[in-house]
Design a protein around this motif. Structure first.
Motif, PDB file in Angstrom:
ATOM      1  N   TYR A  35     -52.830 -17.318 -46.408  1.00  0.00           N
ATOM      2  CA  TYR A  35     -53.670 -15.527 -46.623  1.00  0.00           C
ATOM      3  C   TYR A  35     -54.912 -16.480 -47.555  1.00  0.00           C
ATOM      4  O   TYR A  35     -55.773 -15.765 -48.378  1.00  0.00           O
ATOM      5  CB  TYR A  35     -53.030 -14.642 -47.281  1.00  0.00           C
TER       6      TYR A  35
ATOM      7  N   GLY B 161     -49.292  -8.695 -40.011  1.00  0.00           N
ATOM      8  CA  GLY B 161     -49.708  -7.766 -39.796  1.00  0.00           C
ATOM      9  C   GLY B 161     -49.205  -6.149 -39.261  1.00  0.00           C
ATOM     10  O   GLY B 161     -48.835  -5.584 -39.073  1.00  0.00           O
TER      11      GLY B 161
ATOM     12  N   LEU C  45     -49.182  -0.614 -52.654  1.00  0.00           N
ATOM     13  CA  LEU C  45     -50.700  -1.965 -52.141  1.00  0.00           C
ATOM     14  C   LEU C  45     -51.456  -1.232 -53.654  1.00  0.00           C
ATOM     15  O   LEU C  45     -51.720  -2.887 -53.872  1.00  0.00           O
ATOM     16  CB  LEU C  45     -50.965  -0.604 -51.129  1.00  0.00           C
TER      17      LEU C  45
ATOM     18  N   GLY D 124     -51.862  -4.770 -56.223  1.00  0.00           N
ATOM     19  CA  GLY D 124     -52.579  -5.492 -56.249  1.00  0.00           C
ATOM     20  C   GLY D 124     -53.113  -5.216 -57.901  1.00  0.00           C
ATOM     21  O   GLY D 124     -53.558  -6.375 -58.927  1.00  0.00           O
TER      22      GLY D 124
ATOM     23  N   GLU E 240     -58.485 -10.111 -46.819  1.00  0.00           N
ATOM     24  CA  GLU E 240     -58.387  -9.172 -46.945  1.00  0.00           C
ATOM     25  C   GLU E 240     -59.362  -9.175 -46.118  1.00  0.00           C
ATOM     26  O   GLU E 240     -60.371  -8.578 -46.015  1.00  0.00           O
ATOM     27  CB  GLU E 240     -57.788  -8.165 -47.735  1.00  0.00           C
TER      28      GLU E 240
ATOM     29  N   ALA F 225     -58.565  -3.984 -42.714  1.00  0.00           N
ATOM     30  CA  ALA F 225     -57.319  -4.477 -42.593  1.00  0.00           C
ATOM     31  C   ALA F 225     -56.301  -3.336 -42.758  1.00  0.00           C
ATOM     32  O   ALA F 225     -56.615  -2.045 -43.337  1.00  0.00           O
ATOM     33  CB  ALA F 225     -56.252  -5.218 -43.256  1.00  0.00           C
TER      34      ALA F 225
ATOM     35  N   ARG G 220     -52.588  -5.355 -45.294  1.00  0.00           N
ATOM     36  CA  ARG G 220     -53.354  -5.899 -46.358  1.00  0.00           C
ATOM     37  C   ARG G 220     -51.849  -5.633 -47.680  1.00  0.00           C
ATOM     38  O   ARG G 220     -51.853  -7.434 -48.132  1.00  0.00           O
ATOM     39  CB  ARG G 220     -53.747  -4.694 -47.979  1.00  0.00           C
TER      40      ARG G 220
ATOM     41  N   ARG H  58     -50.723  -9.222 -50.256  1.00  0.00           N
ATOM     42  CA  ARG H  58     -50.608  -9.498 -51.701  1.00  0.00           C
ATOM     43  C   ARG H  58     -48.932  -9.465 -52.069  1.00  0.00           C
ATOM     44  O   ARG H  58     -48.972 -10.467 -52.645  1.00  0.00           O
ATOM     45  CB  ARG H  58     -50.577  -7.986 -52.161  1.00  0.00           C
TER      46      ARG H  58
END
Length: 241
Positions: free
Chosen positions: A45, A102, A127, A131, A153, A157, A162, A166
């Motif tokens: 990633y 994913g 999410l 972040g 990302e 996506a 995502r 993260r």
């Protein structure tokens, strides 16, 4: 107990369950190419977004040993100007590995055996909070966290994909805190791995939590509860043997 200590096993459960569920597909990605997963499966990633400094990758691999020549042997990563980057084949494999994780996350987290479970609504709630924590971590994270962020990302996506990316990065903030804690205690990597439960181990874990806690200071009490509840509600698919 600190929030960092409470949320740690929740994040680790998600990491372990996703990697476990995705393992057959990941093997199917590597085996036909005559490859086995290496450092790139842990770092893709970040590597898909930017090179990783050699010292940071070595620090991340401290518990298992780091042999640069062996790392480069498969031809998926290469060292250039003091940093590791994906080769052409490495990028192809890493992109597909990200797709596998994913898809796996979407499958696991969308499963709702009871209407009381939030399913993908929990992903949407978690999410943005993760972040924000990642952004705050830039001021408090150690060398591996800073080297492994930002994460890749791609456009289009899913929220699940995502969140996986993260959370993978979030784990490095605590890992840096742990390495710093046992290093400050004067222990070597062999000594921390051999350390039994007891006051010394508890002191190192408490120091790890103290160093990891600032990551979550950006979230208020309600947001911390939402994050913990949302991540805790995600289905993991794990079954006892």
């Amino acid at each position: 107990m600190s929030y960092a200590a409470v949320i740690r096993p929740v994040i680790d459960r998600i990491h372990v369950s996703l990697r476990h569920a995705a393992r057959p597909e990941v093997r199917g990605l590597y085996t036909p190419r005559g490859l086995v997963p290496g450092v790139e499966i842990d770092a893709f990633y970040a590597l898909l977004d930017h090179p990783i400094p050699d010292a940071a990758l070595a620090a991340r691999m401290v518990y298992v040993g780091f042999d640069p020549e062996a790392v480069a042997t498969q031809g998926l990563v290469e060292l250039a100007d003091g940093a590791w980057q994906l080769t052409g084949q490495g990028r192809e494999v890493a992109v597909e590995a990200a797709r596998i994780l994913g898809r796996t996350a979407e499958r696991l987290w969308s499963y709702r055996p009871s209407p009381s479970l939030p399913g993908l609504a929990a992903v949407e709630a978690a999410l943005p909070l993760v972040g924000r924590a990642l952004e705050a971590g830039q001021a408090t994270g150690g060398p591996v966290f800073r080297a492994y962020t930002p994460v890749w990302e791609p456009d289009g996506a899913t929220a699940s994909a995502r969140l996986v990316a993260r959370l993978e990065a979030l784990r490095h903030h605590r890992a840096d805190a742990h390495r710093a804690a046992w290093g400050a205690a004067g222990l070597t990597v062999d000594e921390i791995q051999a350390l039994e439960p007891g006051p010394e181990r508890e002191a190192i874990e408490a120091e790890t939590n103290r160093r990891d806690e600032p990551l979550y200071d950006v979230l208020d009490a309600d947001e911390r509860l939402v994050l913990l509840a949302s991540l805790g509600a995600l289905n993991d698919g794990l079954l006892a043997p």
